[in-house]
Design a protein around this motif. Structure first.
Motif, PDB file in Angstrom:
ATOM      1  N   SER A 273     -43.782   5.388  18.588  1.00 35.22           N
ATOM      2  CA  SER A 273     -45.107   4.930  18.995  1.00 35.22           C
ATOM      3  C   SER A 273     -45.863   6.028  19.720  1.00 35.22           C
ATOM      4  O   SER A 273     -47.074   6.204  19.514  1.00 35.22           O
ATOM      5  N   VAL A 274     -45.174   6.805  20.564  1.00 37.80           N
ATOM      6  CA  VAL A 274     -45.828   7.904  21.285  1.00 37.80           C
ATOM      7  C   VAL A 274     -46.391   8.921  20.303  1.00 37.80           C
ATOM      8  O   VAL A 274     -47.528   9.386  20.445  1.00 37.80           O
ATOM      9  N   VAL A 275     -45.603   9.284  19.295  1.00 38.69           N
ATOM     10  CA  VAL A 275     -46.071  10.264  18.312  1.00 38.69           C
ATOM     11  C   VAL A 275     -47.268   9.710  17.543  1.00 38.69           C
ATOM     12  O   VAL A 275     -48.282  10.385  17.363  1.00 38.69           O
ATOM     13  N   ARG A 276     -47.159   8.472  17.112  1.00 32.38           N
ATOM     14  CA  ARG A 276     -48.247   7.861  16.345  1.00 32.38           C
ATOM     15  C   ARG A 276     -49.527   7.799  17.170  1.00 32.38           C
ATOM     16  O   ARG A 276     -50.607   8.168  16.697  1.00 32.38           O
ATOM     17  N   GLU A 277     -49.410   7.328  18.409  1.00 36.60           N
ATOM     18  CA  GLU A 277     -50.601   7.179  19.250  1.00 36.60           C
ATOM     19  C   GLU A 277     -51.161   8.528  19.685  1.00 36.60           C
ATOM     20  O   GLU A 277     -52.373   8.667  19.880  1.00 36.60           O
ATOM     21  N   SER A 278     -50.305   9.537  19.824  1.00 36.38           N
ATOM     22  CA  SER A 278     -50.784  10.875  20.182  1.00 36.38           C
ATOM     23  C   SER A 278     -51.672  11.449  19.093  1.00 36.38           C
ATOM     24  O   SER A 278     -52.660  12.140  19.374  1.00 36.38           O
ATOM     25  N   VAL A 279     -51.323  11.167  17.838  1.00 35.12           N
ATOM     26  CA  VAL A 279     -52.171  11.605  16.727  1.00 35.12           C
ATOM     27  C   VAL A 279     -53.537  10.938  16.838  1.00 35.12           C
ATOM     28  O   VAL A 279     -54.582  11.587  16.666  1.00 35.12           O
ATOM     29  N   ARG A 280     -53.553   9.670  17.154  1.00 29.91           N
ATOM     30  CA  ARG A 280     -54.825   8.956  17.255  1.00 29.91           C
ATOM     31  C   ARG A 280     -55.664   9.480  18.420  1.00 29.91           C
ATOM     32  O   ARG A 280     -56.894   9.567  18.321  1.00 29.91           O
ATOM     33  N   VAL A 281     -55.012   9.821  19.524  1.00 33.30           N
ATOM     34  CA  VAL A 281     -55.734  10.413  20.648  1.00 33.30           C
ATOM     35  C   VAL A 281     -56.367  11.729  20.223  1.00 33.30           C
ATOM     36  O   VAL A 281     -57.538  12.002  20.516  1.00 33.30           O
ATOM     37  N   LEU A 282     -55.604  12.554  19.526  1.00 33.99           N
ATOM     38  CA  LEU A 282     -56.135  13.854  19.096  1.00 33.99           C
ATOM     39  C   LEU A 282     -57.333  13.664  18.168  1.00 33.99           C
ATOM     40  O   LEU A 282     -58.349  14.353  18.323  1.00 33.99           O
ATOM     41  N   VAL A 283     -57.234  12.746  17.234  1.00 34.91           N
ATOM     42  CA  VAL A 283     -58.339  12.533  16.301  1.00 34.91           C
ATOM     43  C   VAL A 283     -59.577  12.028  17.045  1.00 34.91           C
ATOM     44  O   VAL A 283     -60.698  12.474  16.784  1.00 34.91           O
TER      45      VAL A 283
ATOM     46  N   SER B  52     -51.666   9.534  11.028  1.00 37.92           N
ATOM     47  CA  SER B  52     -50.687   9.151  12.038  1.00 37.92           C
ATOM     48  C   SER B  52     -49.387   8.683  11.392  1.00 37.92           C
ATOM     49  O   SER B  52     -48.290   9.079  11.789  1.00 37.92           O
ATOM     50  N   ASP B  53     -49.500   7.837  10.362  1.00 40.65           N
ATOM     51  CA  ASP B  53     -48.307   7.328   9.670  1.00 40.65           C
ATOM     52  C   ASP B  53     -47.549   8.453   8.982  1.00 40.65           C
ATOM     53  O   ASP B  53     -46.309   8.495   9.004  1.00 40.65           O
ATOM     54  N   ALA B  54     -48.275   9.385   8.366  1.00 38.79           N
ATOM     55  CA  ALA B  54     -47.633  10.474   7.628  1.00 38.79           C
ATOM     56  C   ALA B  54     -46.859  11.390   8.569  1.00 38.79           C
ATOM     57  O   ALA B  54     -45.702  11.753   8.295  1.00 38.79           O
ATOM     58  N   ILE B  55     -47.475  11.772   9.668  1.00 37.26           N
ATOM     59  CA  ILE B  55     -46.803  12.671  10.610  1.00 37.26           C
ATOM     60  C   ILE B  55     -45.587  11.990  11.228  1.00 37.26           C
ATOM     61  O   ILE B  55     -44.519  12.597  11.375  1.00 37.26           O
ATOM     62  N   THR B  56     -45.728  10.721  11.568  1.00 32.74           N
ATOM     63  CA  THR B  56     -44.601   9.997  12.154  1.00 32.74           C
ATOM     64  C   THR B  56     -43.438   9.921  11.166  1.00 32.74           C
ATOM     65  O   THR B  56     -42.278  10.142  11.534  1.00 32.74           O
TER      66      THR B  56
ATOM     67  N   PHE C 121     -39.804  11.797  11.857  1.00 39.17           N
ATOM     68  CA  PHE C 121     -38.624  11.011  12.161  1.00 39.17           C
ATOM     69  C   PHE C 121     -37.631  10.941  11.018  1.00 39.17           C
ATOM     70  O   PHE C 121     -36.453  10.665  11.246  1.00 39.17           O
ATOM     71  N   ASP C 122     -38.052  11.206   9.816  1.00 37.69           N
ATOM     72  CA  ASP C 122     -37.068  11.351   8.722  1.00 37.69           C
ATOM     73  C   ASP C 122     -36.179  12.550   9.015  1.00 37.69           C
ATOM     74  O   ASP C 122     -34.965  12.525   8.782  1.00 37.69           O
ATOM     75  N   GLY C 123     -36.764  13.604   9.562  1.00 37.43           N
ATOM     76  CA  GLY C 123     -35.986  14.799   9.889  1.00 37.43           C
ATOM     77  C   GLY C 123     -35.130  14.606  11.132  1.00 37.43           C
ATOM     78  O   GLY C 123     -34.115  15.294  11.289  1.00 37.43           O
ATOM     79  N   LEU C 124     -35.542  13.686  12.014  1.00 39.28           N
ATOM     80  CA  LEU C 124     -34.784  13.455  13.251  1.00 39.28           C
ATOM     81  C   LEU C 124     -33.719  12.386  13.109  1.00 39.28           C
ATOM     82  O   LEU C 124     -32.924  12.187  14.022  1.00 39.28           O
ATOM     83  N   ALA C 125     -33.702  11.706  11.987  1.00 36.66           N
ATOM     84  CA  ALA C 125     -32.759  10.591  11.820  1.00 36.66           C
ATOM     85  C   ALA C 125     -31.324  11.092  11.987  1.00 36.66           C
ATOM     86  O   ALA C 125     -30.940  12.149  11.494  1.00 36.66           O
ATOM     87  N   ALA C 126     -30.535  10.287  12.717  1.00 34.13           N
ATOM     88  CA  ALA C 126     -29.135  10.655  12.912  1.00 34.13           C
ATOM     89  C   ALA C 126     -28.391  10.561  11.586  1.00 34.13           C
ATOM     90  O   ALA C 126     -28.623   9.623  10.811  1.00 34.13           O
ATOM     91  N   PRO C 127     -27.509  11.514  11.273  1.00 35.30           N
ATOM     92  CA  PRO C 127     -26.760  11.447  10.011  1.00 35.30           C
ATOM     93  C   PRO C 127     -25.821  10.254  10.012  1.00 35.30           C
ATOM     94  O   PRO C 127     -25.364   9.812  11.065  1.00 35.30           O
ATOM     95  N   PRO C 128     -25.537   9.709   8.823  1.00 32.11           N
ATOM     96  CA  PRO C 128     -24.636   8.550   8.771  1.00 32.11           C
ATOM     97  C   PRO C 128     -23.267   8.916   9.295  1.00 32.11           C
ATOM     98  O   PRO C 128     -22.782  10.022   9.087  1.00 32.11           O
ATOM     99  N   SER C 129     -22.664   7.990  10.008  1.00 34.04           N
ATOM    100  CA  SER C 129     -21.343   8.260  10.594  1.00 34.04           C
ATOM    101  C   SER C 129     -20.243   8.058   9.561  1.00 34.04           C
ATOM    102  O   SER C 129     -20.445   7.416   8.545  1.00 34.04           O
TER     103      SER C 129
END
Length: 209
Positions: A101-111, A193-197, A201-209
């Motif tokens: 949510s922080v990342v998404r809303e930060s994009v909106r603030v910037l725009v 906002s949706d695209a950047i988020t 987060f796809d890149g930050l996702a934890a690898p499957p255990s």
């Protein structure tokens, strides 16, 4: 920004301005000029010319150049701080959800405040106003890093990258928008906002255990 906004009489003085110029308009024009010429490269005479005042009359309408800079930086920082505080105080949501949510809303603030955010990103600490802005930016970065750390503890994001680095990379991605994004184009603020988020987060996702 605490300790930087001028006294009430100064604000009233700025609001009176020249007929047709309210405080918001004066601030917008000042931010545009600071971004175009650089804050250090802009004199009060330049601002007076931009607004159609005489050089001597500008001080009857604007207390100082640094006062306008403080207002401009507050515009960007107050919105970002509110986003972070809302995430900190979030009830019922996971750290991962609040981080997204922080990342998404930060994009909106910037725009919504792109000129003010652009000015904020150019601050180098050459005055007390700028040093305070940098302090507030560091506070925001630290709170975002805390959210990253909490999301990693949940197992929702990878824990092999230092949270402080993740915080800088996330905001770096968001802040890069000032270089190329132009409101009113084909991509809406929500789509952006949706695209950047999603990409972040796809890149930050934890690898499957």
């Amino acid at each position: 920004m605490e300790g930087l906004q001028g006294p009430k009489e100064e604000k009233k003085q700025l609001k009176r301005g020249r007929p047709g110029y309210d405080q918001a308009t004066v601030l917008r024009r000042a931010i545009e000029l600071f971004n175009r010429r650089g804050y250090e490269g802009t004199s009060m005479g330049d601002l007076a010319e931009e607004l159609g005042f005489s050089k001597s009359a500008i001080y009857h309408h604007v207390p100082s150049k640094s006062y306008l800079l403080a207002l401009a930086l507050d515009e960007a920082l107050d919105e970002l701080t509110a986003v972070i505080r809302e995430a900190q105080e979030g009830v019922g949501g996971s750290a991962y959800e609040r981080l997204r949510s922080v990342v998404r809303e930060s994009v909106r603030v910037l725009v919504a405040h792109q000129p003010a955010v652009t000015l904020l990103l150019r601050v180098r600490g050459n005055s007390e106003v700028e040093l305070e802005a940098l302090r507030r930016r560091r506070w925001i970065d630290a709170r975002l890093a805390e959210l990253v750390r909490a999301a990693a503890a949940e197992g929702a994001v990878r824990g092999d990258v230092p949270p402080e680095l993740v915080s800088r990379l996330l905001f770096g991605m968001v802040n890069s928008l000032v270089e190329w994004y132009r409101p009113g184009g084909e991509v809406s603020a929500d789509d952006l906002s949706d695209a950047i988020t999603a990409i972040a987060f796809d890149g930050l996702a934890a690898p499957p255990s």
